[in-house]
Motif scaffolding. Sequence first.
Motif, PDB file in Angstrom:
ATOM      1  N   UNK A   1       0.788  -1.229   0.000  1.00  0.00           N
ATOM      2  CA  UNK A   1       0.000   0.000   0.000  1.00  0.00           C
ATOM      3  C   UNK A   1       0.814   1.269   0.000  1.00  0.00           C
ATOM      4  N   UNK A   2       2.133   1.168  -0.130  1.00  0.00           N
ATOM      5  CA  UNK A   2       2.989   2.346  -0.154  1.00  0.00           C
ATOM      6  C   UNK A   2       3.761   2.400  -1.467  1.00  0.00           C
ATOM      7  N   UNK A   3       3.838   3.592  -2.020  1.00  0.00           N
ATOM      8  CA  UNK A   3       4.635   3.775  -3.230  1.00  0.00           C
ATOM      9  C   UNK A   3       6.000   4.311  -2.842  1.00  0.00           C
ATOM     10  N   UNK A   4       7.020   3.776  -3.494  1.00  0.00           N
ATOM     11  CA  UNK A   4       8.393   4.158  -3.191  1.00  0.00           C
ATOM     12  C   UNK A   4       9.083   4.625  -4.466  1.00  0.00           C
ATOM     13  N   UNK A   5       9.763   5.756  -4.330  1.00  0.00           N
ATOM     14  CA  UNK A   5      10.591   6.272  -5.427  1.00  0.00           C
ATOM     15  C   UNK A   5      11.960   6.585  -4.840  1.00  0.00           C
ATOM     16  N   UNK A   6      13.009   6.124  -5.528  1.00  0.00           N
ATOM     17  CA  UNK A   6      14.372   6.349  -5.028  1.00  0.00           C
ATOM     18  C   UNK A   6      15.299   6.712  -6.176  1.00  0.00           C
ATOM     19  N   UNK A   7      16.161   7.667  -5.889  1.00  0.00           N
ATOM     20  CA  UNK A   7      17.283   7.961  -6.784  1.00  0.00           C
ATOM     21  C   UNK A   7      18.547   7.977  -5.932  1.00  0.00           C
ATOM     22  N   UNK A   8      19.684   7.590  -6.535  1.00  0.00           N
ATOM     23  CA  UNK A   8      20.958   7.592  -5.826  1.00  0.00           C
ATOM     24  C   UNK A   8      22.026   8.228  -6.702  1.00  0.00           C
TER      25      UNK A   8
END
Length: 933
Positions: free
Chosen positions: A595-602
Amino acid sequence: MVRKAVFVAALLASASLAHASDKPIYAPAPDWVRPAPAVDPAKLGDDAPVFLILDRQQRLKDGQVWSYQDTETRAASPQVLSQIGTITLTWAPDKGDLVIHRVEIIRGADHIDLLKGGDPFTVLHREQQLEQLQLDGMLTATMPVSGLRVGDVLRLTYSVTEKDPTLAGNVQDFAPLLADPFRVQFARERMIWPDGMDLHYKVLGDKVAPALSDAGGYHELVVTEPVAKQPDMPDDAPARYRRGTAIEASSFPDWASVSKIMAPLYDTAGTIQPGSPLAAEVAKIEAASLDPTRRAMLALQLVQDKIRYLFKGMDNGNYVPQKPADTWQLRYGDCKAKTMLLLALLHEMKIDAEPVLASSQLGDAVPTRLPMPGAFDHVFVHATIDGKSLWLDGTSAGAQLADVDDVPPFRNVLPLRSAGAGIMPLPVRASARPDMTVAITYDKRAGLFFPGPFEMNFTMRGPLAQTIKAGAAQASKDDIEKIAAKAANDMISASITVTGGKLTFDDAAGTATVVATGIAYPEWTHEDERYRVAVDKMISTLSFDPDRSRTAWQSIPVATGDPAHVQFTTRYELPDGGKGFTLDGAQTLDTTLAGQTFHRTTSLADGVLTIHDDAVNTGAEIAPADIAAERQRVAAAQTHLLRLQAPVDYPQGWATVAAVRKAHGFDAALADYQANIAAHPDEADPYLARARFRVMTYDREGALADLTKAIALAPTADTYAWRAGIYRDLGQKDKALADYKAAQALDPGSSGVISGLASIEADQGDKDAALALVQERIDAGGKDKSDFLALKADILSRVGDKDDALAAIDSAIAASPGNPTLLNNRCWIKGTQNTALDTALKDCTKSMELSDSPISALDSRAMVYFRLNRIDDALADLNAALDLNPNLAASLYMRGVIRKRQGDAAKAAADLAAARLLSPQIDQDYARYGIKP
């Protein structure tokens, strides 16, 4: 003294009483009441319940509710006597009366009438809920029960009535039901209403069967309590599945009728008079912007910022809002008053807006309730501009134009319209702006294995930010530092010392920021000849393990909570310009899990690793059919956690400490510690924190100075024992002995202190004193007995008494067979004493099989192999132990010994130097075993 339903003010009313009173009325029970069956306390045993009678009967008639309560409570103990020794009853005098029917003590065959001879109740006018910002107008009647003794029974019978003119002749009621395993001799919930009255009722709960009948022109509903034990429900079930046991009743035919009746209360026509102060505020808003959305937000900010919250429930104020002009003049109001004021402002600016009722507790359960105003506890504004809905809550705080599309997390609302309206589902979405933004920078430029500075900026918006801002005005410097320390410890998984904190505010953005600075301690682990550290802040903490193992639960979806939006930015400033550092795991994310959306950049460049995580809890439910797959997806994601990897040949801390100190690499951290000490010169903790840093950077003399200062400020057994250990490392055994004795004086029962003291006594040559200390603890028995037997064995082996040493460790193992630590201890004793080496190998191997970590057993087995002259095997075990823990002084020392004998002088010297830095007394320790480089 009785069930919750008795003491909580219910919806009550009476048609037979002409006027409400601000004093209790004394009268017989009404004739419609059906008396409870008699309970003879004398015939009950000692195991009888405390509650003998809990009888609640209600009559709903002509827009009024009369609630009759009859309770009989046994003073079974001094604790119960204390609880029931003062009667406290509440009622709303603007809507009804408190009618006292009976108060008596039953003592055997005697019934002592406490109402005889006058009015024993005292009426308190104090607002009991004022601390919760509520003026509810409730009155409280109290009576100390004179003469009540343990063993007596207190009988209390009374009624509370209520008639709310706002409901236009309608009635509503909600009566909780007792369920097993609650114990009571007799309990009943009875409800009656006249023939011809269109009353709707609903019984909540599993296996609750009311008895229905008609008599004397009334319909009757009766539930005998306690009802059956209710099925357990998973904590993550949506609210509509967790409604408890109760009876609810309402004469409202549908939600539209509720909407119609409540709508006129929010008619704003004529509430802002020309030339009035409110008209001036409208003019200011209109002059500030031509954009209706901007105007709506300015009006919302005005209501949020200029009107403080205070609930007013008296004089029918539980439903009737305060007039906008009064609210503006008083500068306080509850959700009704704030909504009315905001509506008046918006309507004056020709913005389409309506009030909507909401429940802060029921959420998605609202549509399952019977239609009644009592299903709601909140009201706010629904505005429509250019076809777009805006949800404006005047009781919230910190709203900005950027938040215009935010939706309160109430799930359902009831619009109040003159034509009526049904339940309207609210959109479920997270806020556009993050609710929380966390940015943390770790300065690791001095090296991976040394403590380094950090700075955390934790930014909040909305009501939480405004609460912090309001509290900051009264907060001391210490208060602010505590807030910062708590926030940092909550947000940072590593062990930290917070050395400074402050609060900053951005009024334009409506945010509050907690800034914390301090020192973070290393978390690196060695795996496959390379150091790694987890840098994932989101997926690693994600938990999704709903329990749907029970058949009854398998059709229940998983609630993921209210929508929320969090951003997390982490920066690592790396040593050597980041040369050779790499990333492993999920460097980018764009997924939805649980139920959670995750967006990641590194980004890993120019010596800095930057990770930006954005997580949004959507508030969506997980359907039962999707639970297993979702659990697998979460588990799969957690196998690819983002980790930072050091270069393969990255040097140990002991190999670089001198160079780092020479290059002033520790100056920044030491400056933080010194600032913390300067800010708290009379506290020991800042000195203890710096001592920890100095120990980790091999500055033992500096650590001694800090510990000495801490002891002068606040001596503790732990601090004395810590300093004793450092004295021992430095070969100052007399001082170590003195400190251990001081620690023992402060905490005679500490196992750690006794162990340290016994060991140093043995080192000083006083074997008898050492053994006496240990034997006393062995003779005392308990869970530490085997540990002290092992310590006795160690002391005996160190003084060369190998037979007694083996006898002691054999006793320990006999008391705790299969203990991997004790098996390793026996292997070590045999190896160092060069005896029974064949069984020693078996002990070490078995210890490794049973233990979670084989490091100690590998080191011990290497000693046995060394004694057996199986040098290659010894070296293999030492290398394996050092691969798991490169800072193991014992393994480094033995490897140095072996390498020197093999002619590898350079590597031997490096190992021996490292071992001596880690453990300065290691040469003396191993000389005791006859081992020298």
